[in-house]
Design a protein around this motif. Structure first.
Motif, PDB file in Angstrom:
ATOM      1  N   LEU A  72       0.820  -1.135   0.137  1.00  8.25           N
ATOM      2  CA  LEU A  72      -0.032   0.046  -0.049  1.00  8.25           C
ATOM      3  C   LEU A  72       0.911   1.182   0.057  1.00  8.25           C
ATOM      4  O   LEU A  72       0.286   2.333  -0.049  1.00  8.25           O
ATOM      5  CB  LEU A  72      -1.234   0.096   1.029  1.00  8.25           C
ATOM      6  N   GLN A  73       2.173   1.179   0.099  1.00  8.67           N
ATOM      7  CA  GLN A  73       2.893   2.292   0.101  1.00  8.67           C
ATOM      8  C   GLN A  73       4.049   2.242  -1.046  1.00  8.67           C
ATOM      9  O   GLN A  73       4.577   1.056  -1.136  1.00  8.67           O
ATOM     10  CB  GLN A  73       3.751   2.458   1.512  1.00  8.67           C
ATOM     11  N   ILE A  74       4.586   3.318  -1.595  1.00  8.99           N
ATOM     12  CA  ILE A  74       5.448   3.368  -2.418  1.00  8.99           C
ATOM     13  C   ILE A  74       6.876   3.194  -1.717  1.00  8.99           C
ATOM     14  O   ILE A  74       7.825   2.911  -2.279  1.00  8.99           O
ATOM     15  CB  ILE A  74       5.399   4.772  -3.354  1.00  8.99           C
ATOM     16  N   SER A  75       7.076   3.902  -0.511  1.00  5.06           N
ATOM     17  CA  SER A  75       8.101   3.869   0.161  1.00  5.06           C
ATOM     18  C   SER A  75       7.859   2.971   1.445  1.00  5.06           C
ATOM     19  O   SER A  75       7.026   3.484   2.257  1.00  5.06           O
ATOM     20  CB  SER A  75       8.615   5.090   0.588  1.00  5.06           C
ATOM     21  N   GLU A  76       8.754   2.308   2.147  1.00 10.58           N
ATOM     22  CA  GLU A  76       8.864   1.754   3.458  1.00 10.58           C
ATOM     23  C   GLU A  76      10.102   1.327   3.863  1.00 10.58           C
ATOM     24  O   GLU A  76      10.853   0.751   2.903  1.00 10.58           O
ATOM     25  CB  GLU A  76       7.508   0.678   3.265  1.00 10.58           C
ATOM     26  N   GLY A  77      10.405   1.119   5.182  1.00  7.39           N
ATOM     27  CA  GLY A  77      11.699   0.761   5.514  1.00  7.39           C
ATOM     28  C   GLY A  77      12.790   1.446   5.079  1.00  7.39           C
ATOM     29  O   GLY A  77      13.736   0.725   4.953  1.00  7.39           O
ATOM     30  N   GLY A  78      12.828   2.525   4.620  1.00  5.66           N
ATOM     31  CA  GLY A  78      13.910   3.184   3.885  1.00  5.66           C
ATOM     32  C   GLY A  78      14.220   2.738   2.337  1.00  5.66           C
ATOM     33  O   GLY A  78      15.053   3.080   1.940  1.00  5.66           O
ATOM     34  N   TYR A  79      13.204   2.106   1.817  1.00  4.43           N
ATOM     35  CA  TYR A  79      13.215   1.888   0.390  1.00  4.43           C
ATOM     36  C   TYR A  79      12.046   2.383  -0.391  1.00  4.43           C
ATOM     37  O   TYR A  79      11.093   2.620   0.126  1.00  4.43           O
ATOM     38  CB  TYR A  79      13.421   0.181   0.128  1.00  4.43           C
ATOM     39  N   THR A  80      12.168   2.434  -1.545  1.00  2.00           N
ATOM     40  CA  THR A  80      11.368   3.291  -2.388  1.00  2.00           C
ATOM     41  C   THR A  80      11.276   2.588  -3.812  1.00  2.00           C
ATOM     42  O   THR A  80      12.451   2.283  -4.395  1.00  2.00           O
ATOM     43  CB  THR A  80      11.644   4.949  -2.564  1.00  2.00           C
ATOM     44  N   LEU A  81       9.971   2.394  -4.251  1.00  2.00           N
ATOM     45  CA  LEU A  81       9.830   1.883  -5.552  1.00  2.00           C
ATOM     46  C   LEU A  81       9.891   2.996  -6.546  1.00  2.00           C
ATOM     47  O   LEU A  81       8.854   3.768  -6.368  1.00  2.00           O
ATOM     48  CB  LEU A  81       8.470   1.029  -5.793  1.00  2.00           C
ATOM     49  N   ALA A  82      11.028   3.090  -7.551  1.00  2.00           N
ATOM     50  CA  ALA A  82      10.841   4.118  -8.354  1.00  2.00           C
ATOM     51  C   ALA A  82      10.613   3.676  -9.886  1.00  2.00           C
ATOM     52  O   ALA A  82      11.529   2.894 -10.297  1.00  2.00           O
ATOM     53  CB  ALA A  82      12.371   4.994  -8.314  1.00  2.00           C
ATOM     54  N   MET A  83       9.390   3.942 -10.474  1.00  2.00           N
ATOM     55  CA  MET A  83       9.076   3.595 -11.583  1.00  2.00           C
ATOM     56  C   MET A  83       9.630   4.723 -12.708  1.00  2.00           C
ATOM     57  O   MET A  83       9.630   5.974 -12.755  1.00  2.00           O
ATOM     58  CB  MET A  83       7.534   3.668 -11.962  1.00  2.00           C
ATOM     59  N   GLU A  84      10.345   4.175 -13.839  1.00  2.00           N
ATOM     60  CA  GLU A  84      10.799   5.111 -14.933  1.00  2.00           C
ATOM     61  C   GLU A  84       9.779   4.924 -15.977  1.00  2.00           C
ATOM     62  O   GLU A  84       9.732   6.027 -16.775  1.00  2.00           O
ATOM     63  CB  GLU A  84      12.236   4.358 -15.348  1.00  2.00           C
ATOM     64  N   THR A  85       8.930   4.248 -15.847  1.00  2.00           N
ATOM     65  CA  THR A  85       7.844   3.811 -16.916  1.00  2.00           C
ATOM     66  C   THR A  85       6.398   4.185 -16.123  1.00  2.00           C
ATOM     67  O   THR A  85       5.475   2.835 -16.474  1.00  2.00           O
ATOM     68  CB  THR A  85       8.104   2.803 -17.919  1.00  2.00           C
ATOM     69  N   PRO A  86       5.883   5.227 -15.682  1.00  2.00           N
ATOM     70  CA  PRO A  86       4.644   5.033 -14.982  1.00  2.00           C
ATOM     71  C   PRO A  86       3.287   4.935 -15.904  1.00  2.00           C
ATOM     72  O   PRO A  86       2.079   4.839 -15.354  1.00  2.00           O
ATOM     73  CB  PRO A  86       4.679   6.301 -13.986  1.00  2.00           C
TER      74      PRO A  86
END
Length: 321
Positions: A72-86
């Motif tokens: 449910l989150q894009i960032s958690e525990g110091g990590y982020t999911l970064a999409m280059e093709t959203p």
């Protein structure tokens, strides 16, 4: 793995969130009736009541606190999911993304779980399209994977992984995708006990219960005969992902111990009442198929005639990359 589902391991933990999805059966397995909304709940789990409302929800007694849902989150525990093709195009395209640490650096070291460094799932917001993909990581930490998204609309992508950093725990991150074009959402498929895919029949039994562990048993047959020689896929004989209708909370379920079919059993705890879409990946004759089901998780303690918990009634396709 970071999961909103409690699980036990099955023959090496399984690697328990559509248009018609490729290879996905349209039949679904009902567990109870559709549940009415649960007050005080938010994406990711059950919120604690505050002030005078605390302790007065009206149905909290006897119901265990459910585990939080993932994705449910894009960032958690110091990590982020970064999409280059959203905003991928409808049809065949390539998705690119990376996992970044708290310093903004792309993560390049992962712990292998269920045969992969990272599991990547894409589902449509109406839960009629499901893709379990196997992206490839470049030396700089950029992941890429081919994908076929059949129609315009909203989708969500999930990255399920465990960094190789010392004391790191599993993380499931989620990000929205948008495929441009005219969008016509479809209703959630109806709940049925049997899904048919590519000549195979998969039957669902058991209950998905909020705040309490329940068994989900899926039985695979073909031509009226049980399939007793399922092949390992991602280290086990089945792979189950559950997504909650509405917010697409991600439940990654692992199976219980057992043999190569025809039964694959999972122990799962729903984070809340509501409707869920289950996707079972299984491999036979060298090919992975996906059977899809809709289940309704109700309130713990209310039982249907077949023993499955249900909610109280109100008054009145899948390519593998």
């Amino acid at each position: 793995m970071n999961t909103g589902v409690k699980i036990t391991a099955f023959a090496a933990a399984l690697a328990a969130t559509f248009g018609t999805a490729y290879g996905v059966g349209q039949g679904i397995g009902p567990v109870g009736e559709p549940a009415k909304s649960v007050h005080g709940e938010h994406a990711g789990g059950t919120a604690e009541p505050e002030g005078e409302a605390a302790g007065r929800t009206g149905h909290e007694e006897g119901v265990a606190k459910a585990p939080a849902a993932g994705g449910l989150q894009i960032s958690e525990g110091g990590y982020t999911l970064a999409m280059e093709t959203p905003k991928p195009a409808a049809g065949k395209s390539v998705l690119k993304f990376s996992i970044k640490d708290a310093a903004g650096r792309k993560v390049t070291a992962y712990s292998t779980e269920h045969g992969k460094d990272l599991h990547f799932i894409v589902a449509s917001r109406d839960l009629t399209v499901y893709r379990h993909l196997h992206p490839v990581r470049a030396a700089d930490g950029t992941w890429s994977t081919a994908v076929d998204l059949p129609a315009a609309g909203g989708y969500k992508a999930f990255a399920d992984f465990k960094p190789a950093a010392k004391n790191a725990t599993g993380v499931t991150l989620g990000v929205d995708l948008s495929v441009p074009g005219a969008y016509a959402p479809r209703p959630l498929p109806a709940a049925e006990r049997t899904a048919t895919v590519d000549g195979y029949e998969v039957t669902l039994g058991g209950a998905l219960v909020p705040g309490r562990a329940g068994e989900l048993k899926l039985t695979v047959s073909k031509g009226g005969r049980p399939v007793t020689d399922l092949e390992p896929y991602l280290g086990a004989y089945g792979h189950l992902v559950a997504l909650r209708d509405g917010d697409l909370a991600y439940l990654h379920v692992h199976p219980n111990k057992g043999g190569p079919g025809p039964d694959v059993s999972f122990t799962a705890t729903a984070p809340s009442a509501g409707s869920y879409r289950l996707f079972l990946d299984f491999q036979h004759d060298g090919k992975v198929r996906t059977a899809a089901f809709t289940v309704h998780a109700g309130y713990a303690g209310q039982t249907t005639t077949d023993g499955a918990d249900e909610a109280p009634h109100d008054a009145g396709d899948h390519p593998h990359g």
